[in-house]
Design an enzyme around this catalytic site. Structure first.
Site, PDB file in Angstrom:
ATOM      1  N   GLY A  44       0.834  -1.192   0.000  1.00 26.77           N
ATOM      2  CA  GLY A  44       0.000   0.000   0.000  1.00 26.77           C
ATOM      3  C   GLY A  44       0.871   1.245   0.000  1.00 26.77           C
ATOM      4  N   GLN A  49       2.904   9.969   1.405  1.00 32.68           N
ATOM      5  CA  GLN A  49       4.181   9.228   1.437  1.00 32.68           C
ATOM      6  C   GLN A  49       5.076   9.562   0.250  1.00 32.68           C
ATOM      7  OE1 GLN A  49       2.138   5.231   2.170  1.00 32.68           O
ATOM      8  NE2 GLN A  49       4.045   5.021   3.307  1.00 32.68           N
ATOM      9  N   CYS A  88       5.413  -0.186   7.366  1.00 34.01           N
ATOM     10  CA  CYS A  88       5.098   0.980   6.539  1.00 34.01           C
ATOM     11  C   CYS A  88       6.333   1.351   5.727  1.00 34.01           C
ATOM     12  CB  CYS A  88       4.687   2.133   7.450  1.00 34.01           C
ATOM     13  SG  CYS A  88       4.221   3.623   6.557  1.00 34.01           S
ATOM     14  N   LEU A  89       6.143   1.642   4.444  1.00 35.09           N
ATOM     15  CA  LEU A  89       7.278   2.025   3.602  1.00 35.09           C
ATOM     16  C   LEU A  89       7.922   3.322   4.095  1.00 35.09           C
ATOM     17  CD1 LEU A  89       5.994   1.227  -0.021  1.00 35.09           C
ATOM     18  CD2 LEU A  89       7.640  -0.071   1.359  1.00 35.09           C
ATOM     19  N   HIS A 130      -4.914   1.199   7.169  1.00 34.00           N
ATOM     20  CA  HIS A 130      -3.580   1.779   7.361  1.00 34.00           C
ATOM     21  C   HIS A 130      -3.388   2.981   6.422  1.00 34.00           C
ATOM     22  CE1 HIS A 130       0.959   1.314   7.883  1.00 34.00           C
ATOM     23  NE2 HIS A 130       0.873   2.058   6.803  1.00 34.00           N
ATOM     24  N   GLU A 131      -3.795   2.821   5.164  1.00 32.42           N
ATOM     25  CA  GLU A 131      -3.619   3.909   4.184  1.00 32.42           C
ATOM     26  C   GLU A 131      -4.556   5.075   4.480  1.00 32.42           C
ATOM     27  OE1 GLU A 131      -0.983   3.630   2.477  1.00 32.42           O
ATOM     28  OE2 GLU A 131      -0.752   1.513   2.973  1.00 32.42           O
ATOM     29  N   HIS A 134      -2.970   7.395   6.804  1.00 35.47           N
ATOM     30  CA  HIS A 134      -1.979   8.290   6.186  1.00 35.47           C
ATOM     31  C   HIS A 134      -2.632   9.583   5.694  1.00 35.47           C
ATOM     32  CE1 HIS A 134       1.861   6.220   6.154  1.00 35.47           C
ATOM     33  NE2 HIS A 134       1.319   5.100   5.695  1.00 35.47           N
TER      34      HIS A 134
END
Ligand code: NI
Length: 164
Positions: A44, A49, A88-89, A130-131, A134
């Site tokens: 994701g 991000q 998380c990236l 999760h996204e 963000h």
């Protein structure tokens, strides 16, 4: 390839703006986000991000196709919650259990500006939640206890200093 911002960057803490224009630029951005997500072995990736303070994210979980969500809103959640280990990236290399609803109902728009509704469970429901965070400037570590968060962040910082 898009540059992925990491913990400490202010953009990750911004509340994202609603997207009003559905054009080729938006499509190019979404495609670039999918490419960057794949290149980084992520499942994701959300606008902030990659430095875009707009309400969109992409995801691609195993046994599914890449998905794009514009102006998404969670309109329903299950009573039942589950812990699941998240990463998380933007905080690479560390993981921790986060408790969230098991399934959700989501409303969003396609790249063509068409509204749609969907239900999700399992890993897809997890990634979507999760996204969604963000887009509000929330990171998965914010769901942890103070003590746990400090442990995860200091582990992350230790890993980063080794990498660079
Ligand atoms: Ni993330």
């Amino acid at each position: 390839m898009l540059n992925i911002l990491t913990l400490g960057d202010d953009v990750l803490r911004k509340k994202c703006a609603t997207i009003a224009i559905f054009d080729k630029k938006l499509e190019d951005l979404a495609v670039a986000m999918i490419d960057s997500m794949h290149a980084n072995d992520g499942i994701g990736l959300a606008g902030p991000q990659v430095g875009v303070e707009k309400r969109l994210f992409v995801c691609h979980v195993p046994d599914d196709e890449p998905r794009i969500f514009i102006n998404p809103d969670i309109i329903g959640t299950s009573q039942e919650t589950l812990p699941y280990e998240e990463g998380c990236l933007s905080i690479p290399g560390v993981y921790s259990d986060v408790v969230r609803p098991k399934s959700i109902t989501l409303q969003a728009w396609t790249l063509e500006g068409k509204p749609f509704k969907m239900e999700a469970e399992g890993l897809l429901a997890r990634v979507i939640q999760h996204e969604m965070d963000h887009l509000k400037g929330v990171l998965f570590i914010d769901h942890l206890s103070e003590k746990k968060r400090q442990r995860v962040v200091s582990l992350y910082e230790k890993r980063q200093s080794k990498v660079s």
